[in-house]
Design an enzyme around this catalytic site. Structure first.
Site, PDB file in Angstrom:
ATOM      1  N   TYR A   1      -4.445   2.351  16.004  1.00  0.00           N
ATOM      2  CA  TYR A   1      -2.810   2.641  16.781  1.00  0.00           C
ATOM      3  C   TYR A   1      -2.998   2.055  18.613  1.00  0.00           C
ATOM      4  CZ  TYR A   1      -0.186   3.532  12.769  1.00  0.00           C
ATOM      5  OH  TYR A   1       0.346   3.715  11.193  1.00  0.00           O
TER       6      TYR A   1
ATOM      7  N   GLU B   1      -7.205   8.946   5.903  1.00  0.00           N
ATOM      8  CA  GLU B   1      -7.473   9.488   7.735  1.00  0.00           C
ATOM      9  C   GLU B   1      -7.581  10.754   7.094  1.00  0.00           C
ATOM     10  OE1 GLU B   1      -3.739   8.676  10.252  1.00  0.00           O
ATOM     11  OE2 GLU B   1      -3.735   6.826  10.028  1.00  0.00           O
TER      12      GLU B   1
ATOM     13  N   HIS C   1      -2.380  11.107   0.528  1.00  0.00           N
ATOM     14  CA  HIS C   1      -1.851  11.100   1.732  1.00  0.00           C
ATOM     15  C   HIS C   1      -0.912  12.461   3.016  1.00  0.00           C
ATOM     16  CE1 HIS C   1      -1.217   8.015   4.867  1.00  0.00           C
ATOM     17  NE2 HIS C   1       0.102   8.899   6.164  1.00  0.00           N
TER      18      HIS C   1
ATOM     19  N   ARG D   1       1.034  -0.799  -0.517  1.00  0.00           N
ATOM     20  CA  ARG D   1      -0.154  -0.207  -0.182  1.00  0.00           C
ATOM     21  C   ARG D   1       0.821   1.220  -0.355  1.00  0.00           C
ATOM     22  NH1 ARG D   1      -2.606   3.128   4.781  1.00  0.00           N
ATOM     23  NH2 ARG D   1      -4.355   4.407   3.606  1.00  0.00           N
TER      24      ARG D   1
ATOM     25  N   ASN E   1      -7.233   1.630   9.894  1.00  0.00           N
ATOM     26  CA  ASN E   1      -5.630   2.079  10.477  1.00  0.00           C
ATOM     27  C   ASN E   1      -6.243   2.536  12.370  1.00  0.00           C
ATOM     28  OD1 ASN E   1      -4.650   2.685   7.591  1.00  0.00           O
ATOM     29  ND2 ASN E   1      -4.235   4.718   8.021  1.00  0.00           N
TER      30      ASN E   1
ATOM     31  N   GLU F   1      -3.273   0.017   8.360  1.00  0.00           N
ATOM     32  CA  GLU F   1      -2.013   0.061   9.102  1.00  0.00           C
ATOM     33  C   GLU F   1      -2.301   0.170  10.191  1.00  0.00           C
ATOM     34  OE1 GLU F   1      -1.390   4.585   9.505  1.00  0.00           O
ATOM     35  OE2 GLU F   1      -1.688   5.133   6.992  1.00  0.00           O
TER      36      GLU F   1
HETATM   37  O1  IFM Z   1       2.790   7.612   9.752  1.00  0.00           O
HETATM   38  C1  IFM Z   1       1.235   8.312  10.373  1.00  0.00           C
HETATM   39  C2  IFM Z   1       0.903   7.954   8.801  1.00  0.00           C
HETATM   40  O2  IFM Z   1       0.960   8.799   8.158  1.00  0.00           O
HETATM   41  C3  IFM Z   1      -1.234   7.740   9.103  1.00  0.00           C
HETATM   42  N1  IFM Z   1      -0.898   7.416  10.197  1.00  0.00           N
HETATM   43  C4  IFM Z   1      -0.265   6.735  10.932  1.00  0.00           C
HETATM   44  C5  IFM Z   1       1.037   7.019  10.729  1.00  0.00           C
HETATM   45  C6  IFM Z   1       1.529   6.641  12.105  1.00  0.00           C
HETATM   46  O3  IFM Z   1       1.844   8.450  12.951  1.00  0.00           O
END
Ligand code: IFM
Length: 471
Positions: free
Chosen positions: A296, A165, A120, A76, A294, A371
């Site tokens: 985290y 995002e 992006h 990706r 995405n 992500e």
């Molecule tokens: O690096 C970023 C990415 O560009 C977008 N999502 C979160 C990642 C980590 O912060």
């Protein structure tokens, strides 16, 4: 306990143009908002910029060869709009398109499926000068750009993601100002939300027009998993407010064709949403073939009286201006550890909760993890290797969490680790390393971290081994 994933599950890695390419002045590329922002003193840690980054623009064939060694099913990556249309509209720069065409050919020759993100965050600077995402014209220009790139690459690429995002583009770019273009205007941020949704729809129409049933249309969202500090009604309402502005401001128009009533009410003092024109929501609601997710970490919030000094441990870079438009009475609480070097808490249960929640709200909608990954302060050991057990453990536990969501019925089609390479981490510059492959920024050497070897084995077998012991 080990777990196996189906053969068809796509294992890949993700990157983004400004974060890895460098070569910002080459082959006719125009300036982007991130060139301008990072050149502005005080905006990015230590004045770092994407001018060289991981030099991927010059090292692309070797980087694809490395992906082949990793055994990736998919890669990706994003297209730099200012490489393709240097002014953001008008003439196309052939050399920019050719770079991506060569990248696609290299990937296909390596039997790696390209997954393209059209945007992006590297908006052509002339479009920001003309108003940026708060202006309707930017969405229209994005639709035109999308038609150009699908026309050039759609003969070989079927998976297209419009935006990465958009929450960050709108609220970090135009409300808190910690991302380019660095504006701090809440009304502009909400206007940006709408024009990003509209731009997504226009780009989606371009994909549908060019590729019909062959195209796989996607949008990637950084959905926030927000939990209440207590079950007091005010804290539950704090969660509702954040969910509205963080998640449903994109999910609902794109998947349901309207804006949530509570979002409109919460933000009524900021804007009357008069920028939404007849027909816009039908365009935004073009339909997705797969939703990119995405993930985290998680967040915890509570209600505070407006005007009370509050902690804002929301995981985003600090600013005197809040990105949380319409939620002045919400406090983000510091999260218990362990944390990554971003200060983000590690909580794989949030991944399972997010995916199962999405599959309940939108039954039948395929999902893809576009992500997931972690930054740690990696070091090169005396043996020349990078031993990163915490990243291996993070990846293991999050892949396991994806599996648990699939057990519970979520239709998850793939997992893209963030990131293939260490790269330019926006306002943090090169200080945060997310790669499974280390980049030595002095020599541009690529050094496999232990997590890269671990991931290669996962990709090769589709079998997630039992949790690794952490040292
Ligand atoms: O690096 C970023 C990415 O560009 C977008 N999502 C979160 C990642 C980590 O912060």
């Amino acid at each position: 306990m080990s777990r196996s994933f189906d053969r068809g599950f796509l294992w890949g890695a993700a990157t983004a143009s400004y974060q890895i390419e460098g070569a910002v002045d080459e082959d006719g590329r125009g300036p982007s908002i991130w060139d301008t922002f990072s050149a502005t003193p005080g905006k990015v840690a230590d004045g770092h910029t994407g001018a060289v980054a991981a030099d991927h623009y010059h090292r692309m064939p070797a980087d694809v060869a490395m992906m082949r060694e990793l055994g990736l099913d998919a890669y990706r990556f994003s297209l730099a709009w200012p490489r393709i249309q240097p002014a953001g509209s008008g003439p196309v720069e052939r050399r920019g398109l050719d770079f991506y065409s060569r990248l696609v050919d290299e990937l296909l020759a390596a039997e790696i499926e390209p997954i393209i993100t059209m945007y992006h965050w590297d908006l052509p600077q002339p479009l920001e000068d003309a108003g940026g995402w708060p202006a309707r014209e930017t969405a229209e220009r994005f639709g035109e750009y999308a038609a150009i790139v699908v026309d050039a690459l759609g003969d070989r690429v079927r998976r297209w993601t419009t935006l990465n995002e958009p929450w960050c583009s709108a609220f970090l770019g135009y409300a808190s100002g910690v991302h380019a273009p660095g504006r701090t205007d809440p009304a502009a941020a909400l206007s940006a939300v709408h024009h990003l949704n509209l731009g997504h729809g226009l780009a989606g129409q371009a994909v549908r027009a060019a590729l019909g049933e062959q195209g796989m249309l996607s949008l990637t969202l950084n959905l926030h998993v927000v939990r209440p500090d207590s079950d007091r009604p005010e804290d539950l309402d704090a969660v509702r407010r954040i969910d509205a502005v963080a998640n449903r401001s994109f999910l609902v128009p794109v998947l349901e064709g309207h804006y949530p009533e509570d979002l409109l009410a919460d933000t009524a003092r900021v804007t009357d949403w008069g920028f939404v024109q007849d027909g816009d929501l039908a365009v935004a609601h073009t339909g997705l073939d797969v939703l990119g997710v995405n993930y985290y970490s998680t967040q915890r919030v509570r209600h505070v009286a407006p005007g009370t000094p509050r902690s804002m441990a929301d995981g985003h870079a600090a600013s005197a201006h809040s990105p949380w438009v319409g939620a002045d009475d919400v406090e983000f609480l510091p999260m218990p550890g362990p944390h990554t070097s971003m200060g983000w808490n590690i909580d794989p249960t949030g991944m399972t909760e997010l995916l199962t929640g999405l599959s309940q709200r939108y039954p039948g909608l395929p999902l893809m993890i576009t992500e997931n990954g972690a930054a740690f302060e990696d070091e090169v050991s005396a043996d020349g290797a990078v031993h990163d057990p915490r990243r291996v453990a993070y990846l293991h536990d999050h892949v396991e969490a994806v599996g648990l969501a699939m057990d519970a019925g979520a239709d998850v089609r793939g997992y893209m680790v963030w990131s293939l390479l260490d790269n330019f981490e926006w306002a943090y510059g090169y200080h945060k390393r997310f790669g499974i492959v280390r980049v030595d920024y002095d020599t541009q050497a690529r050094i496999w971290k232990d997590s890269a070897s671990w991931y290669r084995d996962l990709v090769r077998t589709g079998r997630l081994p039992a949790a690794p012991a952490q040292t």
